[in-house]
Design a protein around this motif. Structure first.
Motif, PDB file in Angstrom:
ATOM      1  N   GLU A   1       4.705  -5.403   5.180  1.00 43.25           N
ATOM      2  CA  GLU A   1       3.699  -5.243   6.233  1.00 43.25           C
ATOM      3  C   GLU A   1       3.952  -3.981   7.044  1.00 43.25           C
ATOM      4  O   GLU A   1       3.014  -3.239   7.381  1.00 43.25           O
ATOM      5  CB  GLU A   1       3.739  -6.476   7.139  1.00 43.25           C
ATOM      6  CG  GLU A   1       2.724  -6.494   8.249  1.00 43.25           C
ATOM      7  CD  GLU A   1       2.847  -7.755   9.092  1.00 43.25           C
ATOM      8  OE1 GLU A   1       3.388  -7.682  10.221  1.00 43.25           O
ATOM      9  OE2 GLU A   1       2.429  -8.824   8.615  1.00 43.25           O
TER      10      GLU A   1
ATOM     11  N   ASP B   1       5.500  -1.212   6.075  1.00 45.38           N
ATOM     12  CA  ASP B   1       5.202  -0.022   5.286  1.00 45.38           C
ATOM     13  C   ASP B   1       3.696   0.187   5.148  1.00 45.38           C
ATOM     14  O   ASP B   1       3.208   1.321   5.234  1.00 45.38           O
ATOM     15  CB  ASP B   1       5.846  -0.145   3.905  1.00 45.38           C
ATOM     16  CG  ASP B   1       5.895   1.183   3.178  1.00 45.38           C
ATOM     17  OD1 ASP B   1       6.821   1.966   3.449  1.00 45.38           O
ATOM     18  OD2 ASP B   1       4.997   1.436   2.353  1.00 45.38           O
ATOM     19  N   ARG B   2       2.973  -0.893   4.941  1.00 47.34           N
ATOM     20  CA  ARG B   2       1.523  -0.794   4.765  1.00 47.34           C
ATOM     21  C   ARG B   2       0.795  -0.428   6.055  1.00 47.34           C
ATOM     22  O   ARG B   2      -0.280   0.170   6.030  1.00 47.34           O
ATOM     23  CB  ARG B   2       0.971  -2.138   4.267  1.00 47.34           C
ATOM     24  CG  ARG B   2       1.137  -2.363   2.778  1.00 47.34           C
ATOM     25  CD  ARG B   2       0.565  -3.704   2.395  1.00 47.34           C
ATOM     26  NE  ARG B   2       0.521  -3.892   0.950  1.00 47.34           N
ATOM     27  CZ  ARG B   2       0.515  -5.060   0.344  1.00 47.34           C
ATOM     28  NH1 ARG B   2       0.535  -6.171   1.062  1.00 47.34           N
ATOM     29  NH2 ARG B   2       0.473  -5.142  -0.977  1.00 47.34           N
ATOM     30  N   SER B   3       1.376  -0.785   7.189  1.00 51.63           N
ATOM     31  CA  SER B   3       0.662  -0.665   8.464  1.00 51.63           C
ATOM     32  C   SER B   3       0.388   0.779   8.870  1.00 51.63           C
ATOM     33  O   SER B   3      -0.567   1.053   9.600  1.00 51.63           O
ATOM     34  CB  SER B   3       1.461  -1.358   9.575  1.00 51.63           C
ATOM     35  OG  SER B   3       2.648  -0.628   9.863  1.00 51.63           O
TER      36      SER B   3
ATOM     37  N   TYR C   1       5.750  -4.337  -4.673  1.00 55.05           N
ATOM     38  CA  TYR C   1       5.278  -3.287  -3.755  1.00 55.05           C
ATOM     39  C   TYR C   1       6.243  -2.100  -3.736  1.00 55.05           C
ATOM     40  O   TYR C   1       5.825  -0.933  -3.763  1.00 55.05           O
ATOM     41  CB  TYR C   1       5.117  -3.859  -2.347  1.00 55.05           C
ATOM     42  CG  TYR C   1       4.591  -2.858  -1.347  1.00 55.05           C
ATOM     43  CD1 TYR C   1       3.224  -2.613  -1.230  1.00 55.05           C
ATOM     44  CD2 TYR C   1       5.460  -2.141  -0.524  1.00 55.05           C
ATOM     45  CE1 TYR C   1       2.740  -1.675  -0.317  1.00 55.05           C
ATOM     46  CE2 TYR C   1       4.992  -1.204   0.383  1.00 55.05           C
ATOM     47  CZ  TYR C   1       3.626  -0.975   0.471  1.00 55.05           C
ATOM     48  OH  TYR C   1       3.156  -0.040   1.371  1.00 55.05           O
TER      49      TYR C   1
END
Length: 425
Positions: free
Chosen positions: A325, A327-329, A411
């Protein structure tokens, strides 16, 4: 994820041999049979009286929550109660000392803590190994074990053999090694080794360090809900006190628990940088569970290995989700975030460190590299022993865990490994 053992210091033995833990254990066992079960008292009021301080705000609430959880959910031995009382008293006194340092020298609080580098990853993923390497760069500050026990500035010409605080710390570590012979192989440290941030935030009783050493589920639930902003505000004041008068480029800070405190970190350090090391999580859970068991045994009664297995796996299933989460944010821009595979770090550590410095616009000096190479030659695997414990010892089924960690592994492109090899943690 390593908590500093809450072992009280024992006076110098002079010419006599140091008191063995066996003798210490026999003595405490004899006394425990005759003293009241709740002696000495381990509650917030008793700790404040013992420390001679008055806590306020979230620190007072944290101590109250922690001691209440211990009373209800942890069965401490007499040695455990004595050690916990000493430890919590020390933490309260040290926190007050940090505030006095700021009051007496206002310049301490004016100096910024610029772009600190936070090392993250699941436990036993190479983060301690990397932190120890960065500790050999004289232009990088890392909190040292002795500094989290006896807060003071570490000068550039620091000599451990001439430091009373370092000698006292090494004695405390030696005592714990006698109590827990497996500990040095699991996590080899001495007084001047880099230490985790959880030991700093413990000073305001808002640290996941306590969840490792003790069984305190209600306290952990409270801390997760409360957050870590107040803890990291104090964390900055602690670092400011330790850096005063010492020239350095940046702080390198490490703790697997940072995974759960990123919002608090960024609230205090909006320019923070992050390097995240990734490793097959199923590979390390026997070691994580065993570490927790080793840290608890000297202080607790009735340790349940299967419960520890459930605790660490459930916790880090959530931790793996949070890393994805994060890293994706996009909360942290790419130039302040670097992901690295465990195999890259341990396969060629110096090249990996060069990559880290280059990514963050830093320069690895020849002096720093030489120090790192000398350390690696002396301890090629970081001084760590091999993991002799199996997932089944803690009721952990690796095949059942694989689906829970599949999103994390997919991921970050993590390859599954055999769960029995032992490499730097």
């Amino acid at each position: 994820m390593t908590a500093l053992p809450p072992v009280p210091p024992i006076p110098e033995p002079g010419r006599r041999k140091s008191l063995s833990f066996r003798a210490l254990s026999v003595g405490f066992g004899a006394v425990e049979a005759v003293v009241p079960r709740r002696w000495p008292a381990v509650d917030a009021a008793a700790i404040e009286r013992s420390a001679g301080v008055t806590l306020t705000g979230s620190a007072r609430e944290g101590l109250a929550r922690l001691t209440s959880s211990m009373a209800c959910e942890t069965r401490l031995s007499l040695f455990g109660r004595v050690s916990v009382r000493y430890d919590l008293t020390r933490l309260a006194r040290n926190a007050a000392m940090i505030e006095r340092m700021h009051e007496q020298t206002p310049a301490i609080g004016v100096a910024p803590v610029t772009a600190p580098l936070f090392i993250m990853g699941l436990p036993r993923s190479g983060t301690s190994f990397l932190h120890s390497l960065l500790g050999y760069d004289p232009d990088v500050l890392v909190p040292r074990v002795w500094q989290t026990l006896y807060p003071a500035v570490r000068p550039r010409d620091f000599d451990k053999t001439r430091s009373l605080a370092a000698r006292k710390t090494d004695r405390q570590l030696a005592i714990f090694a006698g109590m827990a012979p497996d500990f040095p192989a699991i996590h080899p440290i001495d007084a001047d080794s880099p230490q985790e941030c959880s030991e700093i935030t413990a000073h305001v009783f808002q640290s996941l360090r306590f969840d490792t050493t003790f069984r305190v589920p209600s306290y952990t639930k409270w801390l997760d809900d409360f957050g870590h902003a107040a803890a990291f505000a104090f964390h900055k004041r602690y670092l400011q006190a330790l850096q005063h008068g010492v020239g350095a480029k940046f702080w390198a800070l490490k703790c697997p628990d940072h995974t759960f405190s990123i919002p608090g970190i960024l609230a205090t350090y909006p320019d923070a940088r992050f390097v995240v090391v990734h490793r097959d999580p199923v590979h390390v859970f026997a070691s994580v569970a065993h570490m927790t068991e080793v840290l608890r045994k000297p202080f607790l009664r009735d340790i349940d290995a299967a419960e520890i297995g459930r605790q660490v796996t459930e916790r880090w299933i959530e931790g793996a989700r949070l890393l994805v989460e994060f890293d994706r944010s996009g909360t942290v821009p790419p130039h302040r975030l670097l992901n690295m595979q465990y195999e890259e770090l341990t396969g060629d550590p110096i090249t990996a460190v060069h990559r880290i410095y280059h990514h963050f616009g830093e320069t690895l000096s020849s002096v720093a590299e030489a120090g790192m190479r000398t350390h690696l030659a002396a301890a090629p695997q970081g001084g760590y022993g091999r993991n002799r414990y199996q997932l089944s010892d803690f009721g952990i089924n690796p095949e059942r865990l694989r689906p829970d960690f599949a999103p994390y592994m997919d991921y970050f492109g993590i390859k599954p490994r055999s769960p029995n090899s032992g490499l730097p943690a």
